[in-house]
Design a protein around this motif. Structure first.
Motif, PDB file in Angstrom:
ATOM      1  N   PHE A  68      10.813   1.337   8.151  1.00 53.60           N
ATOM      2  CA  PHE A  68       9.813   1.482   7.095  1.00 53.60           C
ATOM      3  C   PHE A  68       9.405   0.124   6.530  1.00 53.60           C
ATOM      4  O   PHE A  68       8.257  -0.065   6.124  1.00 53.60           O
ATOM      5  CB  PHE A  68      10.355   2.378   5.988  1.00 53.60           C
ATOM      6  CG  PHE A  68       9.344   2.752   4.937  1.00 53.60           C
ATOM      7  CD1 PHE A  68       8.280   3.581   5.251  1.00 53.60           C
ATOM      8  CD2 PHE A  68       9.459   2.282   3.639  1.00 53.60           C
ATOM      9  CE1 PHE A  68       7.338   3.938   4.294  1.00 53.60           C
ATOM     10  CE2 PHE A  68       8.528   2.627   2.668  1.00 53.60           C
ATOM     11  CZ  PHE A  68       7.466   3.458   2.999  1.00 53.60           C
ATOM     12  N   LYS A  69      10.332  -0.828   6.522  1.00 52.84           N
ATOM     13  CA  LYS A  69      10.000  -2.163   6.024  1.00 52.84           C
ATOM     14  C   LYS A  69       8.840  -2.756   6.812  1.00 52.84           C
ATOM     15  O   LYS A  69       7.956  -3.415   6.245  1.00 52.84           O
ATOM     16  CB  LYS A  69      11.216  -3.084   6.114  1.00 52.84           C
ATOM     17  CG  LYS A  69      10.872  -4.542   5.819  1.00 52.84           C
ATOM     18  CD  LYS A  69      12.077  -5.438   5.767  1.00 52.84           C
ATOM     19  CE  LYS A  69      11.650  -6.892   5.552  1.00 52.84           C
ATOM     20  NZ  LYS A  69      12.772  -7.782   5.265  1.00 52.84           N
ATOM     21  N   VAL A  70       8.848  -2.537   8.102  1.00 50.97           N
ATOM     22  CA  VAL A  70       7.850  -3.138   8.981  1.00 50.97           C
ATOM     23  C   VAL A  70       6.554  -2.341   8.985  1.00 50.97           C
ATOM     24  O   VAL A  70       5.453  -2.906   9.007  1.00 50.97           O
ATOM     25  CB  VAL A  70       8.404  -3.256  10.418  1.00 50.97           C
ATOM     26  CG1 VAL A  70       7.357  -3.834  11.357  1.00 50.97           C
ATOM     27  CG2 VAL A  70       9.672  -4.097  10.428  1.00 50.97           C
ATOM     28  N   THR A  71       6.670  -1.027   8.947  1.00 51.40           N
ATOM     29  CA  THR A  71       5.498  -0.176   9.154  1.00 51.40           C
ATOM     30  C   THR A  71       4.802   0.262   7.873  1.00 51.40           C
ATOM     31  O   THR A  71       3.651   0.702   7.917  1.00 51.40           O
ATOM     32  CB  THR A  71       5.905   1.092   9.928  1.00 51.40           C
ATOM     33  OG1 THR A  71       6.854   1.847   9.148  1.00 51.40           O
ATOM     34  CG2 THR A  71       6.541   0.722  11.272  1.00 51.40           C
ATOM     35  N   ALA A  72       5.478   0.141   6.726  1.00 54.88           N
ATOM     36  CA  ALA A  72       4.922   0.691   5.490  1.00 54.88           C
ATOM     37  C   ALA A  72       3.613   0.002   5.097  1.00 54.88           C
ATOM     38  O   ALA A  72       3.494  -1.218   5.156  1.00 54.88           O
ATOM     39  CB  ALA A  72       5.933   0.560   4.356  1.00 54.88           C
ATOM     40  N   ILE A  93       2.691   4.289   0.754  1.00 54.41           N
ATOM     41  CA  ILE A  93       3.487   4.338  -0.477  1.00 54.41           C
ATOM     42  C   ILE A  93       2.772   5.168  -1.537  1.00 54.41           C
ATOM     43  O   ILE A  93       3.402   5.968  -2.239  1.00 54.41           O
ATOM     44  CB  ILE A  93       3.778   2.910  -0.975  1.00 54.41           C
ATOM     45  CG1 ILE A  93       4.710   2.216   0.025  1.00 54.41           C
ATOM     46  CG2 ILE A  93       4.409   2.939  -2.365  1.00 54.41           C
ATOM     47  CD1 ILE A  93       4.916   0.746  -0.234  1.00 54.41           C
ATOM     48  N   VAL A  94       1.458   5.009  -1.635  1.00 53.47           N
ATOM     49  CA  VAL A  94       0.693   5.821  -2.583  1.00 53.47           C
ATOM     50  C   VAL A  94       0.804   7.298  -2.222  1.00 53.47           C
ATOM     51  O   VAL A  94       0.971   8.157  -3.101  1.00 53.47           O
ATOM     52  CB  VAL A  94      -0.781   5.374  -2.600  1.00 53.47           C
ATOM     53  CG1 VAL A  94      -1.632   6.357  -3.398  1.00 53.47           C
ATOM     54  CG2 VAL A  94      -0.907   3.972  -3.194  1.00 53.47           C
ATOM     55  N   VAL A 119       3.347   0.157  -7.032  1.00 58.05           N
ATOM     56  CA  VAL A 119       3.075   0.114  -5.594  1.00 58.05           C
ATOM     57  C   VAL A 119       3.108  -1.330  -5.116  1.00 58.05           C
ATOM     58  O   VAL A 119       3.674  -1.648  -4.061  1.00 58.05           O
ATOM     59  CB  VAL A 119       1.722   0.777  -5.270  1.00 58.05           C
ATOM     60  CG1 VAL A 119       1.423   0.682  -3.773  1.00 58.05           C
ATOM     61  CG2 VAL A 119       1.712   2.235  -5.725  1.00 58.05           C
ATOM     62  N   ASP A 120       2.505  -2.228  -5.903  1.00 55.64           N
ATOM     63  CA  ASP A 120       2.549  -3.658  -5.560  1.00 55.64           C
ATOM     64  C   ASP A 120       3.993  -4.147  -5.473  1.00 55.64           C
ATOM     65  O   ASP A 120       4.371  -4.862  -4.532  1.00 55.64           O
ATOM     66  CB  ASP A 120       1.811  -4.483  -6.614  1.00 55.64           C
ATOM     67  CG  ASP A 120       0.318  -4.215  -6.639  1.00 55.64           C
ATOM     68  OD1 ASP A 120      -0.206  -3.717  -5.620  1.00 55.64           O
ATOM     69  OD2 ASP A 120      -0.313  -4.494  -7.680  1.00 55.64           O
ATOM     70  N   ILE A 121       4.794  -3.771  -6.463  1.00 54.75           N
ATOM     71  CA  ILE A 121       6.195  -4.194  -6.494  1.00 54.75           C
ATOM     72  C   ILE A 121       6.948  -3.638  -5.299  1.00 54.75           C
ATOM     73  O   ILE A 121       7.770  -4.337  -4.688  1.00 54.75           O
ATOM     74  CB  ILE A 121       6.856  -3.774  -7.821  1.00 54.75           C
ATOM     75  CG1 ILE A 121       6.320  -4.623  -8.968  1.00 54.75           C
ATOM     76  CG2 ILE A 121       8.376  -3.887  -7.734  1.00 54.75           C
ATOM     77  CD1 ILE A 121       6.750  -4.151 -10.339  1.00 54.75           C
ATOM     78  N   GLU A 122       6.675  -2.392  -4.944  1.00 54.29           N
ATOM     79  CA  GLU A 122       7.357  -1.799  -3.789  1.00 54.29           C
ATOM     80  C   GLU A 122       7.066  -2.580  -2.518  1.00 54.29           C
ATOM     81  O   GLU A 122       7.969  -2.817  -1.704  1.00 54.29           O
ATOM     82  CB  GLU A 122       6.930  -0.338  -3.629  1.00 54.29           C
ATOM     83  CG  GLU A 122       7.669   0.421  -2.549  1.00 54.29           C
ATOM     84  CD  GLU A 122       9.084   0.818  -2.943  1.00 54.29           C
ATOM     85  OE1 GLU A 122       9.736   1.522  -2.160  1.00 54.29           O
ATOM     86  OE2 GLU A 122       9.540   0.412  -4.041  1.00 54.29           O
ATOM     87  N   MET A 123       5.833  -2.996  -2.322  1.00 56.00           N
ATOM     88  CA  MET A 123       5.502  -3.797  -1.149  1.00 56.00           C
ATOM     89  C   MET A 123       6.248  -5.127  -1.172  1.00 56.00           C
ATOM     90  O   MET A 123       6.759  -5.588  -0.142  1.00 56.00           O
ATOM     91  CB  MET A 123       3.989  -4.039  -1.095  1.00 56.00           C
ATOM     92  CG  MET A 123       3.143  -2.792  -0.889  1.00 56.00           C
ATOM     93  SD  MET A 123       3.445  -1.986   0.707  1.00 56.00           S
ATOM     94  CE  MET A 123       2.803  -3.209   1.849  1.00 56.00           C
ATOM     95  N   GLU A 124       6.350  -5.728  -2.345  1.00 55.52           N
ATOM     96  CA  GLU A 124       7.045  -7.010  -2.471  1.00 55.52           C
ATOM     97  C   GLU A 124       8.550  -6.867  -2.259  1.00 55.52           C
ATOM     98  O   GLU A 124       9.180  -7.723  -1.608  1.00 55.52           O
ATOM     99  CB  GLU A 124       6.755  -7.619  -3.839  1.00 55.52           C
ATOM    100  CG  GLU A 124       5.301  -8.030  -4.028  1.00 55.52           C
ATOM    101  CD  GLU A 124       4.973  -8.364  -5.474  1.00 55.52           C
ATOM    102  OE1 GLU A 124       5.895  -8.340  -6.316  1.00 55.52           O
ATOM    103  OE2 GLU A 124       3.789  -8.652  -5.766  1.00 55.52           O
TER     104      GLU A 124
END
Length: 233
Positions: free
Chosen positions: A125-129, A134-135, A146-151
């Motif tokens: 999931f780290k690579v493909t998300a 996430i939304v 959502v921004d924080i989750e990507m970071e």
């Protein structure tokens, strides 16, 4: 390992925050200031392999426990652990000795692959998300979360999920509350079933469900999260 910590507030009382897998202290961006407003000095860690803390060759539950105990002060007024952080807190609670604890949808039962938990999928999931995924998974989150989750995904060492392999399919419910303990559940919780919730009540834990909230309750329904802590903070 000494962990990276983030602090909110300068109150006389101390609160500890321990995040779940794939996250870091930024998951508490609203909880930390809210507790600080209530007079706490709030300390939030980044677990090993997460955020600004170091990477490691081992990621067992005991590793997380030892790091938390090495980093955080004993005798805090309050400690809150979410998901993996809830598991680590429950295993560290005797050594940390907070006055009371909150286990927020704690990882006390990791399903087998047949039941839906696949460590490889977590790592992938780290690579493909994508932001859109996430939304879709967490439609109630604010945009900044959502921004924080990507970071935090980008900062996370995905090999850490393999350290949980030995806990898959194992019932890790605590035998008793070492200190006054609230178990806060999502609706529904995929980590603590209703049957297990009843067992926890029988063992002396208070159990509250935040209606309609997903696993990361404090992001999914911040107001519901805080309301469910009434009498505990």
């Amino acid at each position: 390992m000494r962990l990276h910590t983030h602090t909110w507030g300068e109150g006389d009382r101390v609160a500890l925050l321990i995040h779940g897998i794939m996250a870091d202290h930024r998951t508490w961006r609203r909880v930390g200031p809210a507790l600080a407003d209530k007079g706490y000095r709030v300390l939030a860690v980044d677990l090993r392999g997460h955020g600004a803390s170091g990477r490691a060759g081992s990621y067992t539950p005991q590793d997380y426990v030892d790091d938390v105990v090495e980093t955080l002060p004993a005798g805090a007024e309050l400690a809150i652990g979410h998901s993996l952080g809830g598991l680590a807190l429950s295993l560290a609670v005797e050594r940390l000795a907070p006055r009371r604890v909150v286990y927020s949808d704690p990882a006390w039962y990791l399903a087998t692959p047949e039941e839906g938990f696949d460590p490889a999928q977590f790592a992938a999931f780290k690579v493909t998300a994508t932001r859109e995924q996430i939304v879709t998974l967490s439609p109630r989150w604010e945009s900044v979360d959502v921004d924080i989750e990507m970071e935090t995904l980008a900062a996370w060492d995905e090999s850490s999920v393999q350290g949980l392999a030995g806990s898959v399919g194992v019932d890790l419910l605590p035998a008793r509350p070492v200190v006054p303990s609230l178990v806060q559940l999502a609706d529904p919780s995929f980590l603590v079933s209703q049957d297990r919730a009843e067992v926890l009540r029988e063992r002396g834990f208070e159990v509250r469900t935040v209606e309609g909230a997903g696993h990361t309750i404090h992001r999914d329904d911040f107001d519901g999260f805080m309301s469910s802590l009434d009498g505990w903070i």
